[in-house]
Design an enzyme around this catalytic site. Structure first.
Site, PDB file in Angstrom:
ATOM      1  CG  HIS A   1      -1.860  -1.188   1.409  1.00 37.31           C
ATOM      2  ND1 HIS A   1      -2.348  -1.520   0.364  1.00 37.31           N
ATOM      3  CD2 HIS A   1      -2.447  -2.433   1.852  1.00 37.31           C
ATOM      4  CE1 HIS A   1      -3.670  -1.802   0.470  1.00 37.31           C
ATOM      5  NE2 HIS A   1      -3.290  -2.562   1.200  1.00 37.31           N
TER       6      HIS A   1
ATOM      7  CG  HIS B   1      -6.802  -4.786   2.067  1.00 35.12           C
ATOM      8  ND1 HIS B   1      -5.808  -6.029   3.426  1.00 35.12           N
ATOM      9  CD2 HIS B   1      -7.769  -4.369   2.679  1.00 35.12           C
ATOM     10  CE1 HIS B   1      -6.681  -6.131   4.782  1.00 35.12           C
ATOM     11  NE2 HIS B   1      -7.751  -5.048   4.344  1.00 35.12           N
TER      12      HIS B   1
END
Length: 409
Positions: free
Chosen positions: A112, A149
């Site tokens: 991320h 994710h």
């Protein structure tokens, strides 16, 4: 994301004697200049300076770089970033030089992190740094993400290029973090159609996952023809994860790893998310065994953390028996058709102009190699190789199956 799950994985790997089937290396800390190959200079400087004691002096910078309850400041933050990023870069360098066919860094996979900010427990994007290293020797690199994710940081970094294809299988919708990774996000400019997103719904099980994963990835390998693969194996897509909502079994998760290994392309495998730590350790141990072609028993070996695996003390992580899969058959077929249609736009694998190869990010220090004449004890290159191996590999007597492994809890 606590290191405890890595210690538990380490213990199980040793308990199964899997270290005997691979070389285990000390991670070399990445230098700030290496981190700066992707991250902005002001962000790296901030990471190097901020501590829990002085964070009050950096309130503006903390807001700018997205530090919050998901990305807190803690003691040793910068050293932690340098270690896990260095390990992924180190793995990429070894792949580039043909020193291994598979490199594993379960501490990596922090997908991320952005150029100038932290996000979702991720501070430095080791995956982007490893891919940049691989691009020095390979015209095309495939990035594959099976974390629950979306791999937004890696996708964003390579969204405009045709030299890196990013493929992410993830949960999408219902305000699920990070909220990106729609089917229509396919890249832009030269990178158009080189971004593939497979957005899935709650309850995704082995059957649904592989009905998409195998045909899509087989086509990706046929069309894109990567010289190297970086695979992020976040274990939060397993059933029973504290933050996840998929229903993959450990064997279903591992089947994705085995499928990509079958293409015999140099591959860097990393960890990622995973918040039920005993299942994370089971999963990554099992996948380590798959990657080194070893079968391991269902019964877990005795380790310092044996009680964490009660009551069954089994390696397996089974799927829920009563969890509904919200991916309807028509939705799955429509998505598969659209993704494969996007791949049809790629007439051939993109090439790259010949250029001088940039220097490696990490080169062993050979200054202490004794001056032995040629013909004595092997040639110069043989001695260099032996020196690097002896000074980089962790010897068996430095690996402990009890709590004295110095890996930290």
């Amino acid at each position: 994301m606590k290191p405890h799950r890595l210690t538990m994985t380490h213990q199980l790997v040793l308990g199964y004697d899997l270290q005997k089937h691979m070389d285990v290396f000390r991670a070399v800390k990445a230098q700030p200049t290496q981190l700066g190959q992707f991250h902005s200079a002001d962000y790296i400087d901030f990471l190097a300076r901020v501590t829990p004691d002085n964070m009050g002096d950096y309130s503006a910078a903390m807001g700018k770089h997205n530090f919050n309850e998901d990305c807190p400041v803690f003691d040793g933050l910068f050293e932690y970033c340098r270690l896990y990023a260095g390990a992924s870069i180190q793995g990429a360098v070894r792949l580039n030089h043909g020193l291994c066919d598979t490199a594993i860094n379960w501490s990596g996979g922090l997908h991320h992190a952005k150029k100038g900010e932290a996000s979702g427990f991720c501070y430095v994007n080791d995956l982007v740094l490893a891919i940049l290293e691989l691009l020095k020797y390979h015209a095309r690199v495939l990035y594959l993400d099976i974390d629950i994710h979306h791999g937004d940081g890696v996708e964003e970094a390579f969204y405009l290029t045709d030299r890196v294809m990013t493929v992410s299988f993830h949960k999408y919708g219902d305000f699920f973090f990070p909220g990106t990774g729609a089917l229509i996000d396919i890249g832009e400019q030269r990178g158009r159609y080189y971004t593939l997103n497979v957005p899935l719904k709650d309850g995704t099980d082995d059957k649904t996952f592989h009905s998409l994963f195998k045909p899509i990835m087989a086509k990706v390998m046929e069309v894109f023809q990567p010289g190297a693969i970086v695979m992020q194996c976040g274990a939060d897509s397993l059933a029973n994860d504290r933050l996840g909502c998929f229903n993959l079994s450990m064997k279903g998760h591992g089947e994705a790893v085995s499928f990509m290994k079958s293409f015999n392309v140099p591959m860097l495998v990393t960890g990622g998310g995973g918040y039920t730590k005993h299942n994370v350790a089971r999963c990554w141990t099992y996948e380590t065994a798959l990657l080194v072609d070893q079968k391991v028993s269902e019964e877990l070996p005795e380790t310092h953390y044996h009680e964490y695996f009660a009551p069954d003390y089994s390696l397996n992580v089974a799927a829920h028996k009563i969890m509904d899969d919200h991916n309807k058959k028509d939705y799955v077929e429509k998505m598969k058709t659209e993704v494969l249609e996007n791949l049809r736009h790629l007439a051939c694998a993109p090439g790259v102009q010949f250029n001088e190869v940039p220097p490696d990010s990490m080169l062993p220090d050979y200054e202490d190699v004794p001056d032995v004449p040629e013909g004595v004890g092997g040639g110069y290159m043989e001695r260099i190789g032996r020196f690097a191996h002896e000074h980089g590999v962790i010897r068996p007597n430095e690996l402990y199956a009890d709590d004295k492994d110095n890996w930290g809890d």
